[in-house]
Scaffold this motif. Structure first.
Motif, PDB file in Angstrom:
ATOM      1  N   VAL A  91      -6.788   1.333  -3.488  1.00 23.60           N
ATOM      2  CA  VAL A  91      -6.427   0.736  -2.518  1.00 23.60           C
ATOM      3  C   VAL A  91      -6.746   1.811  -1.159  1.00 23.60           C
ATOM      4  O   VAL A  91      -7.415   1.589  -0.140  1.00 23.60           O
ATOM      5  CB  VAL A  91      -5.150   0.315  -2.226  1.00 23.60           C
ATOM      6  N   PHE A  92      -6.353   2.780  -1.294  1.00 24.33           N
ATOM      7  CA  PHE A  92      -6.605   4.137  -0.462  1.00 24.33           C
ATOM      8  C   PHE A  92      -8.205   4.662  -0.341  1.00 24.33           C
ATOM      9  O   PHE A  92      -8.652   4.594   1.051  1.00 24.33           O
ATOM     10  CB  PHE A  92      -5.758   5.309  -0.797  1.00 24.33           C
ATOM     11  N   VAL A  93      -8.757   4.309  -1.274  1.00 24.48           N
ATOM     12  CA  VAL A  93     -10.135   5.036  -1.351  1.00 24.48           C
ATOM     13  C   VAL A  93     -10.922   3.854  -0.812  1.00 24.48           C
ATOM     14  O   VAL A  93     -11.886   3.972   0.443  1.00 24.48           O
ATOM     15  CB  VAL A  93     -10.792   5.090  -2.631  1.00 24.48           C
ATOM     16  N   VAL A  94     -10.506   2.476  -1.085  1.00 23.10           N
ATOM     17  CA  VAL A  94     -11.649   1.210  -0.237  1.00 23.10           C
ATOM     18  C   VAL A  94     -10.993   1.350   1.252  1.00 23.10           C
ATOM     19  O   VAL A  94     -12.052   1.154   2.150  1.00 23.10           O
ATOM     20  CB  VAL A  94     -10.873  -0.002  -1.034  1.00 23.10           C
ATOM     21  N   VAL A  95      -9.650   1.304   1.532  1.00 22.72           N
ATOM     22  CA  VAL A  95      -9.503   0.973   2.864  1.00 22.72           C
ATOM     23  C   VAL A  95     -10.183   2.324   3.716  1.00 22.72           C
ATOM     24  O   VAL A  95     -10.434   2.066   4.899  1.00 22.72           O
ATOM     25  CB  VAL A  95      -7.778   1.075   3.077  1.00 22.72           C
TER      26      VAL A  95
ATOM     27  N   ARG B  33      -3.762   5.367   9.152  1.00 20.03           N
ATOM     28  CA  ARG B  33      -2.160   5.278   9.364  1.00 20.03           C
ATOM     29  C   ARG B  33      -1.839   4.037   8.997  1.00 20.03           C
ATOM     30  O   ARG B  33      -0.617   3.838   8.218  1.00 20.03           O
ATOM     31  CB  ARG B  33      -1.792   5.466  10.815  1.00 20.03           C
ATOM     32  N   ALA B  34      -2.450   2.917   8.981  1.00 18.35           N
ATOM     33  CA  ALA B  34      -1.932   1.559   8.458  1.00 18.35           C
ATOM     34  C   ALA B  34      -1.984   1.421   7.054  1.00 18.35           C
ATOM     35  O   ALA B  34      -1.107   1.050   6.357  1.00 18.35           O
ATOM     36  CB  ALA B  34      -3.211   0.324   9.088  1.00 18.35           C
ATOM     37  N   CYS B  35      -2.961   1.945   6.356  1.00 15.67           N
ATOM     38  CA  CYS B  35      -3.150   2.312   4.785  1.00 15.67           C
ATOM     39  C   CYS B  35      -1.614   2.852   4.525  1.00 15.67           C
ATOM     40  O   CYS B  35      -1.328   2.505   3.514  1.00 15.67           O
ATOM     41  CB  CYS B  35      -4.349   2.859   4.501  1.00 15.67           C
ATOM     42  N   SER B  36      -1.559   3.863   5.000  1.00 22.36           N
ATOM     43  CA  SER B  36      -0.279   4.591   4.604  1.00 22.36           C
ATOM     44  C   SER B  36       0.959   3.617   4.452  1.00 22.36           C
ATOM     45  O   SER B  36       1.952   3.690   3.612  1.00 22.36           O
ATOM     46  CB  SER B  36       0.075   5.895   5.594  1.00 22.36           C
ATOM     47  N   ARG B  37       0.848   2.638   5.468  1.00 23.64           N
ATOM     48  CA  ARG B  37       2.205   1.467   5.404  1.00 23.64           C
ATOM     49  C   ARG B  37       2.164   0.838   4.176  1.00 23.64           C
ATOM     50  O   ARG B  37       3.061   0.310   3.333  1.00 23.64           O
ATOM     51  CB  ARG B  37       2.171   0.968   6.604  1.00 23.64           C
TER      52      ARG B  37
ATOM     53  N   ILE C 201       4.090   4.683   2.256  1.00 23.83           N
ATOM     54  CA  ILE C 201       4.451   6.173   2.966  1.00 23.83           C
ATOM     55  C   ILE C 201       4.720   5.911   4.366  1.00 23.83           C
ATOM     56  O   ILE C 201       3.953   5.318   5.199  1.00 23.83           O
ATOM     57  CB  ILE C 201       3.283   6.891   2.851  1.00 23.83           C
ATOM     58  N   SER C 202       6.032   6.704   4.765  1.00 17.72           N
ATOM     59  CA  SER C 202       6.429   6.561   6.072  1.00 17.72           C
ATOM     60  C   SER C 202       6.065   8.032   6.457  1.00 17.72           C
ATOM     61  O   SER C 202       5.660   9.048   5.926  1.00 17.72           O
ATOM     62  CB  SER C 202       7.951   6.536   6.215  1.00 17.72           C
TER      63      SER C 202
ATOM     64  N   SER D 297       7.607   9.865   1.858  1.00 17.09           N
ATOM     65  CA  SER D 297       7.385   9.983   3.226  1.00 17.09           C
ATOM     66  C   SER D 297       6.511  11.418   3.401  1.00 17.09           C
ATOM     67  O   SER D 297       6.575  12.337   2.581  1.00 17.09           O
ATOM     68  CB  SER D 297       9.081  10.246   4.118  1.00 17.09           C
ATOM     69  N   ILE D 298       5.840  11.553   4.561  1.00 23.05           N
ATOM     70  CA  ILE D 298       5.154  12.590   5.021  1.00 23.05           C
ATOM     71  C   ILE D 298       5.710  13.024   6.296  1.00 23.05           C
ATOM     72  O   ILE D 298       5.785  12.270   7.304  1.00 23.05           O
ATOM     73  CB  ILE D 298       3.618  12.491   5.076  1.00 23.05           C
TER      74      ILE D 298
END
Length: 267
Positions: free
Chosen positions: A32-36, A66-70, A74-75, A220-221
């Motif tokens: 998901v992270f790579v694709v987004v 940042r949207a992908c982190s949600r 990940i906060s 979280s980060i």
């Protein structure tokens, strides 16, 4: 009807894997992270072409990261915005942990205007991501060709002075996930700061406790922008001392952020 069955079956199967297997959950999250990331970086290319080499081109991809982190659970929290140097270019040094550091850059980019990054030239040939990187102002260097790399450093120092640019760099030079201590810093960022006469802006990032070998949990980060370190009047002879000062400040802050993050997770 049959056309809908297969997609629903795939979704149901992935949901089952997500529930019962931490390894599958890890692989799904990375996918998901790579694709987004690719979509966020490449879809805005037509808009970026209207103002090539402009750091503002990265603001749309940054929002996507940042949207992908949600989505990934990940906060994000950014502290120390009052420490951002005003009216001057800077060399921004950040501790390096993982490919997920792209999310950190996405948080820093809107806070510090006129940002850019230095990357190896091979990234440019990973199209269309390479084109997107070039359009938002990435400076590509040939690490094998020392003469070319030094020339690029000199050009970058001039860019920092004239354009008041902020160059984001990872002084450890390689990803350092899971270690409790920062790796020794390489000299490139500090040569650049001294050559340009601009301050160093350390940015500390909490350790990714949620990430590990075949493990990608929610977490979280925490990001903290530290007070700048002046380089005016320094020479190449002062670089070892400058590295030690920056290392100490960044290392201490990473430890404090990580301890605070761990404490928050247990309460």
């Amino acid at each position: 009807m049959a056309v809908l069955v297969w997609p629903l079956a795939v979704v149901a199967f992935l949901a089952l894997l997500w529930t019962v297997s931490s390894v599958a959950r890890c692989l799904i999250k990375w996918t998901v992270f790579v694709v987004v990331s690719l979509i966020s970086a490449c879809v805005p290319i037509p808009l970026m072409l209207l103002r090539p080499r402009d750091s503002r081109n990265a603001l749309i991809p940054s929002a996507g990261f940042r949207a992908c982190s949600r989505i990934l659970g990940i906060s994000l929290k950014v502290e120390g915005k009052e420490n951002v140097v005003k009216g001057s270019g800077t060399v921004v040094v950040i501790n390096h942990q993982s490919f997920l550091d792209l999310i950190v850059l996405a948080c820093v980019w809107p806070v510090m205007d006129n940002c850019t990054v230095i990357s190896k030239k091979e990234i440019f040939y990973l199209q269309p991501f390479g084109l997107a990187s070039w359009l938002w102002g990435t400076i590509f260097i040939d690490r094998v060709n020392a003469k070319d790399a030094q020339g690029r450093v000199n050009q970058t120092a001039e860019i920092i002075r004239k354009r008041k640019a902020r160059v984001l760099m990872f002084p450890e030079g390689t990803r350092n996930l899971g270690n409790k201590k920062l790796l020794p810093f390489k000299k490139g960022a500090f040569h650049l700061a001294v050559s340009s006469g601009c301050p160093i802006q350390p940015v500390a990032v909490s350790r990714y406790r949620f990430l590990g070998p075949l493990r990608f949990d929610s977490g979280s980060i925490k990001i903290k922008i530290l007070p700048s370190i002046d380089t005016k009047g320094l020479t190449k002879d002062d670089i070892p001392k400058l590295i030690d000062e920056t290392y100490a400040a960044l290392s201490e802050s990473v430890d404090l952020l990580s301890a605070d993050d761990a404490a928050s997770a247990t309460t």
